[in-house]
Design a protein around this motif. Sequence first.
Motif, PDB file in Angstrom:
ATOM      1  N   ALA A   1      12.185 -29.349  -8.160  1.00  0.00           N
ATOM      2  CA  ALA A   1      13.110 -29.843  -9.181  1.00  0.00           C
ATOM      3  C   ALA A   1      13.841 -31.097  -8.739  1.00  0.00           C
ATOM      4  O   ALA A   1      14.069 -32.017  -9.541  1.00  0.00           O
ATOM      5  CB  ALA A   1      14.116 -28.757  -9.547  1.00  0.00           C
ATOM      6  N   TYR A   2      14.213 -31.144  -7.448  1.00  0.00           N
ATOM      7  CA  TYR A   2      15.095 -32.206  -7.008  1.00  0.00           C
ATOM      8  C   TYR A   2      14.432 -33.282  -6.161  1.00  0.00           C
ATOM      9  O   TYR A   2      15.054 -34.308  -5.873  1.00  0.00           O
ATOM     10  CB  TYR A   2      16.279 -31.613  -6.246  1.00  0.00           C
TER      11      TYR A   2
ATOM     12  N   VAL B   1      11.457 -25.863 -19.553  1.00  0.00           N
ATOM     13  CA  VAL B   1      11.496 -26.550 -18.267  1.00  0.00           C
ATOM     14  C   VAL B   1      10.633 -25.754 -17.289  1.00  0.00           C
ATOM     15  O   VAL B   1      10.296 -24.597 -17.556  1.00  0.00           O
ATOM     16  CB  VAL B   1      12.942 -26.667 -17.748  1.00  0.00           C
TER      17      VAL B   1
ATOM     18  N   VAL C   1      19.308 -25.829 -11.314  1.00  0.00           N
ATOM     19  CA  VAL C   1      18.255 -24.818 -11.313  1.00  0.00           C
ATOM     20  C   VAL C   1      18.924 -23.490 -11.652  1.00  0.00           C
ATOM     21  O   VAL C   1      19.901 -23.097 -11.000  1.00  0.00           O
ATOM     22  CB  VAL C   1      17.554 -24.744  -9.940  1.00  0.00           C
TER      23      VAL C   1
ATOM     24  N   VAL D   1      14.541 -36.583  -7.864  1.00  0.00           N
ATOM     25  CA  VAL D   1      15.902 -37.124  -7.883  1.00  0.00           C
ATOM     26  C   VAL D   1      16.246 -37.760  -6.552  1.00  0.00           C
ATOM     27  O   VAL D   1      16.804 -38.865  -6.489  1.00  0.00           O
ATOM     28  CB  VAL D   1      16.914 -35.997  -8.225  1.00  0.00           C
TER      29      VAL D   1
ATOM     30  N   PRO E   1      22.844 -31.307  -5.287  1.00  0.00           N
ATOM     31  CA  PRO E   1      22.056 -30.710  -6.368  1.00  0.00           C
ATOM     32  C   PRO E   1      22.485 -29.263  -6.583  1.00  0.00           C
ATOM     33  O   PRO E   1      22.774 -28.537  -5.616  1.00  0.00           O
ATOM     34  CB  PRO E   1      20.619 -30.800  -5.857  1.00  0.00           C
TER      35      PRO E   1
ATOM     36  N   ARG F   1      24.939 -33.508 -15.814  1.00  0.00           N
ATOM     37  CA  ARG F   1      24.340 -32.849 -14.653  1.00  0.00           C
ATOM     38  C   ARG F   1      23.561 -31.614 -15.072  1.00  0.00           C
ATOM     39  O   ARG F   1      23.922 -30.911 -16.022  1.00  0.00           O
ATOM     40  CB  ARG F   1      25.408 -32.465 -13.637  1.00  0.00           C
ATOM     41  N   LYS F   2      22.517 -31.342 -14.319  1.00  0.00           N
ATOM     42  CA  LYS F   2      21.691 -30.168 -14.566  1.00  0.00           C
ATOM     43  C   LYS F   2      21.711 -29.271 -13.338  1.00  0.00           C
ATOM     44  O   LYS F   2      22.219 -29.649 -12.279  1.00  0.00           O
ATOM     45  CB  LYS F   2      20.251 -30.580 -14.882  1.00  0.00           C
TER      46      LYS F   2
ATOM     47  N   GLU G   1      17.240 -27.949 -14.771  1.00  0.00           N
ATOM     48  CA  GLU G   1      16.161 -28.675 -14.117  1.00  0.00           C
ATOM     49  C   GLU G   1      14.914 -27.791 -14.049  1.00  0.00           C
ATOM     50  O   GLU G   1      13.789 -28.260 -14.236  1.00  0.00           O
ATOM     51  CB  GLU G   1      16.566 -29.064 -12.682  1.00  0.00           C
TER      52      GLU G   1
ATOM     53  N   THR H   1      16.987 -28.288 -21.963  1.00  0.00           N
ATOM     54  CA  THR H   1      16.620 -29.505 -21.240  1.00  0.00           C
ATOM     55  C   THR H   1      17.843 -30.320 -20.817  1.00  0.00           C
ATOM     56  O   THR H   1      17.736 -31.173 -19.933  1.00  0.00           O
ATOM     57  CB  THR H   1      15.693 -30.390 -22.100  1.00  0.00           C
TER      58      THR H   1
END
Length: 347
Positions: free
Chosen positions: A337-338, A275, A138, A341, A68, A135-136, A165, A161
């Motif tokens: 955030a993750y 976000v 932070v 995921v 991430p 992919r995103k 994230e 967006t």
Amino acid sequence: MRAQLQTALGELPGKARGLLDVHRANLRARTYSTPALNPPTVPHDVIPVTAPDGTRLRVHAYGPADAPAMVLVHGWTCAIEYWNAQINAFAGEYRVIAYDVRGHGESERGPSKLTMELLADDLAAVLKAALAAGRKAVLVGHSLGGMTLQAWAGRYPEEVTRRAEAVLLTNTAPHGLVATTTVVPFFNRPLPWKRTGVSLPHVVGKLGLGTPIVFPPIKPVKWVFARQIMSLESTGDLVDYSMAVVRSCPAAVRAEFGKLLAVMDLGESAKNLVVPTTILAGSADDMTPPLHSEIIAEMLESVGSLVRYEVLNTGHLGNVEMYERFNEELAHVLDSAYAPVRTEAVG
């Protein structure tokens, strides 16, 4: 003989610039008794990035390529190395991407007129090059870096967006720096007979921000730096490290960006940060007093994206002065955030 002398004299400016470049690189590479501040030992990838106007930017990515991601955007007069305490803490588990803002560190200044829109374009180029399609990351911005994130959100609202994230803004502002800064003694501070105090004349503030100031590493200058830029609770390695990073920025670049900060006005661009966004301010921050963070927090609250706003007991360099506390907040943002995921990946 005369031709040789003229050739030698003509080469002097280039040699002097080369020596200064080495000196600035050495300032950023210094080591300290505080391990968190030392240059990262984890290997990094160099990501080639060219801004839309042809300017080459230095971009480093630390940690596993498939982990991430987070993207760190430093502030005025800093460089990638300003984030050492965050890179050292997170590069084992995350893909930590950081870059030198144009003119800073080893990034080129480029030919374009300096504007917040230009810095937003640079960030967009970094995100495109450093993050694979879909992919995103932070996004974390300190001071000018936080302003750059706001400018990017205002200029590329459709990208927010797609690329972010979550966002963490620290010690930053949307506008009005000269009207609120308390770096200059007496001005803009509450007085018994006037709540807003005596306003700092804009021409004086602009002149101060746009002056190519140098910071010789002597005790009186260190004390002033700690008092006005950090807080007097910061001592030893914290001050030495911070000054070394700031001193690595050319005075001319410091002045040029200072002039931009004096007139910077991002309006309500922060409202495009739709976000989850966390804001940290410093109770003793004379550069960007908490009032600025409160304004951003109100904008984010109006669009439902404000997660948390907290004032830490720091000056302007919050992620250095209280790096452990800052890293706790960043870890919380990353986990929030993750975690979904990771849960999906396990499932």
